[in-house]
Each structure stands twice: as C-alpha cells, then as structure tokens.
Design an enzyme around this catalytic site. Structure first.
Site, PDB file in Angstrom:
ATOM      1  N   VAL A 109     102.357 129.836  15.000  1.00  0.00           N
ATOM      2  CA  VAL A 109     103.267 130.374  13.744  1.00  0.00           C
ATOM      3  C   VAL A 109     103.857 131.748  14.298  1.00  0.00           C
ATOM      4  O   VAL A 109     104.185 132.431  13.274  1.00  0.00           O
ATOM      5  CB  VAL A 109     102.550 130.538  12.492  1.00  0.00           C
ATOM      6  CG1 VAL A 109     101.959 129.482  11.814  1.00  0.00           C
ATOM      7  CG2 VAL A 109     101.720 131.856  12.997  1.00  0.00           C
ATOM      8  N   HIS A 125     102.797 123.892  11.401  1.00  0.00           N
ATOM      9  CA  HIS A 125     102.051 124.348  10.568  1.00  0.00           C
ATOM     10  C   HIS A 125     102.742 126.260  10.087  1.00  0.00           C
ATOM     11  O   HIS A 125     102.036 127.020   9.841  1.00  0.00           O
ATOM     12  CB  HIS A 125     100.723 125.236  10.903  1.00  0.00           C
ATOM     13  CG  HIS A 125     100.017 124.280  11.957  1.00  0.00           C
ATOM     14  ND1 HIS A 125      98.954 124.618  12.722  1.00  0.00           N
ATOM     15  CD2 HIS A 125      99.958 123.162  11.283  1.00  0.00           C
ATOM     16  CE1 HIS A 125      98.785 123.581  12.804  1.00  0.00           C
ATOM     17  NE2 HIS A 125      98.967 121.999  12.158  1.00  0.00           N
ATOM     18  N   SER A 151      96.445 123.685  23.853  1.00  0.00           N
ATOM     19  CA  SER A 151      95.071 123.505  23.117  1.00  0.00           C
ATOM     20  C   SER A 151      94.514 122.286  23.078  1.00  0.00           C
ATOM     21  O   SER A 151      94.156 122.270  23.927  1.00  0.00           O
ATOM     22  CB  SER A 151      96.791 122.132  21.326  1.00  0.00           C
ATOM     23  OG  SER A 151      95.996 121.995  20.390  1.00  0.00           O
TER      24      SER A 151
END
Length: 353
Positions: free
Chosen positions: A179, A195, A299
């Site tokens: 973000v 997101h 990730s």
C-alpha cells in the site's frame, strides 16, 4: 461501491460508536504501542500477539498472525543456473507480476512473515468501524508514523523491476499487495494496488477520496499536545529496538469526520475482514489473462488475496516463477521456485537482458 467477498488483508464493519472527534472521558487502559514497525502494516493498531495466539475478532474473521513463519528457513540462495533458467522461461513473453511486502523491506518498510517480522495481530475493519476508541487509537498512532512512511523511497528491487520491462519481458501489470505506492514512483506502469494506498483516505459513507497528507495536517491541528511531542515520538519509533514508539492517552485523541457528508474517514487500504473492490480485482485478473506467465516477488502468499492468482495461472496452464526469501504457500504450484534477495536476482536479470 461494488465489492467482492473478503479473503486477504481484507476486513468487516459494525455500527460507528461515539462521535468522531469528541474527546474521550478517560485515558486508554495501558499504553498503545506503535510506530515504524507498524508503518508497512498500514499502521496496524492491534497490540502484540497474545502468547496463546490470536483469537477471532468478535463478529469478524479469524486472523492470521503476523510474524516469522514457524519452522521456516531463511537465507537460502538459488544457484545462478536456476536463476538464469527462470529468466529464460519468462523472456520475450508478456508477464503479470505479483508483489508482496518483501519488495519494500529495502525501503525501510517491514514485511509480515519474514525472519525479522514483529509478531502482531492486525486491527480489523470491524474494530475500526465499530468502535470510536479504536479509531482514536488508530489515528493517534498513524499520526506518529506518517512522516516516516511518507519519506520511504523506492528500493533497488522496485527500480530493477521497472528496468526489466521491456528489456527482458513486457509486464502486463504489477499487481501489488503493498500500500506504499513505491512501484509507481519507481516507474512501473501499470500498477494495480490490490489493497489500496495509504496516501489516500476514503469516506465510508459517500466514498469520496482525499489526501492523507492533508488529513495529517488537520490531525496535528486538532491534537496540539501530540503535535508538540511528534518529533520525539517519531525519533522513539525509529530508535527503539523493535521499531515501536509509545503513544499514550489515545482515548482523548481527536479526528475529523468527512467534510462532505460527516461520515467516517478511513485510510484507503483493505483491512482484514473488509471486501476488496471488485473493479480492482477484475483489473488484476485481466492483467493475468493477458499474460503468458506469472512472476511472484516477495510474498509468502499466505492469504488467499495473492494465492488466488497463482492458482488461476495454474488453471490457465501458465508457468509460475516465485522468488521469495522463506517458504510460500504456493511452493508446490511453482514452475520455478527461486530463493534469495530480490535485488540480487533482479539485478542479475537486468544485467542479462
């Protein structure tokens, strides 16, 4: 707003208790802890994880804990021939790229489940929307962390990824679970902020977007005592061993309502339990559809929000290359599984392109 069912750092709601901006009647019991370690976690305002593990939020989702993955081994490095083979698999093809928190650790923003992750449980959308004191705590702590977050700049991994397109392969889109907006700043285009972005604020009633920087100035004006201590609190956040700062008396912290309709303002990021915006998810899947391969960077794919793209690529018969330090939930689904520092691997690819 249209939305899709929650699944990732996505999260819920309840009735808004209390009036936004009115002073509380007593200080919070105990001390709210937050600071730079929470910055990359969207200024999560939950306390440290209970030793017995996090339980479900009342009325909300059961939360995955943030912290190093149990039994995980970090620091492995793939040999050069495996790294080169992965690039050969991707070269010349349109590639969709999915990135996670490991992409921004080089910019000073912490990840969630890496070796240095601080164990925490995140604040949920239910808590934020349902409790005035939770919103006071959130905005007080995020005010302390905001300047440090805003000062973050793209790291080597962001810049190297941008340099790979089109030198090594074309990128249909960078789909990021982060973000921080750093991919766009580094020059990647297009970027799909799965997101949301922390530099925006969204009204939960009229859906109007506004600037987090502008809100920051208003929060300081409304809370002169905290503003007077901001420099020291920010320094504490940067210097504490675990990156935390002490922010006390959050129950008296004041925050404004939406200037257009009086609704509740919330950072424009997807909390646990909240629904991701359908149009954003649709754009991400469209970029995967247009690609011939999927590259995952930094990730752990622990939550469904990112994992579903790996699963979709598999159903479409597209190769998946995963690069991460530490295990991921999709390791068995990877066509090529690389280990190592993102900047090292991406740097090698740029040099070869």
């Amino acid at each position: 707003m249209t939305s899709e069912p929650a699944s990732a750092p996505d999260a819920a709601r309840a009735d808004a208790a209390g009036s936004a901006g009115s002073a509380g009647s007593a200080d919070d019991p105990g001390i709210a802890r937050a600071g730079s370690a929470d910055v990359g976690r969207w200024f999560a305002t939950a306390t440290r994880r209970n030793p017995d593990g996090p339980g479900p939020t009342r009325g909300g989702p059961r939360l995955p804990a943030w912290g190093p993955m149990d039994g995980a081994q970090y620091g492995h490095r793939s040999p050069g021939e495996e790294i080169d083979a992965a690039l050969d698999l991707l070269s010349g093809a349109p590639v969709a790229v999915l990135t996670g928190a490991g992409m921004s650790t080089g910019s000073g923003l912490p990840d969630y489940r890496g070796r240095d992750a601080v164990p925490r449980s995140p604040m949920t959308y239910q808590e934020f929307m349902g409790h005035d004191l939770a919103r006071r705590r959130y905005w007080a702590r995020s005010t302390v962390g905001w300047e440090q977050f805003r000062a973050a700049r793209p790291g080597a991994a962001h810049r190297l990824l941008a340099a790979l397109d089109p030198a090594a392969f074309s990128i249909t889109a960078v789909i990021t679970q982060n973000v921080d907006g750093l991919h766009a700043t580094a020059g990647s285009d297009p970027v799909i902020d799965l997101h949301g972005r922390l530099d925006r604020v969204r009204c939960q009633q009229c859906d109007a977007l506004s600037s987090r920087t502008a809100l920051h100035q208003r929060l300081l004006t409304m809370n002169p005592e905290l503003a007077a201590r901001l420099g020291q609190l920010t320094a504490d956040a940067a210097q504490a061993p675990d990156g935390d700062a002490e922010v006390d008396r959050t129950s008296s912290f004041r925050y404004p309502p939406c200037p257009l309709c009086g609704g509740i303002l919330k950072p424009d990021v997807v909390f646990f339990g909240e629904s991701a915006r359908r149009e954003v998810v649709a754009a991400a899947f469209a970029s995967l559809e247009a690609a011939e391969a999927l590259l995952v960077l930094g990730s752990s794919l622990t939550v469904q929000s990112g994992l579903r793209f790996v699963r979709a690529a598999g159903r479409q018969g597209k190769p998946v290359v995963i690069l991460n330090d530490g295990p991921t939930r999709a390791d068995p689904d990877a066509t090529r599984r690389l280990h190592g520092r993102l900047e090292d691997v991406l740097g090698r690819w740029v040099a070869r392109a």
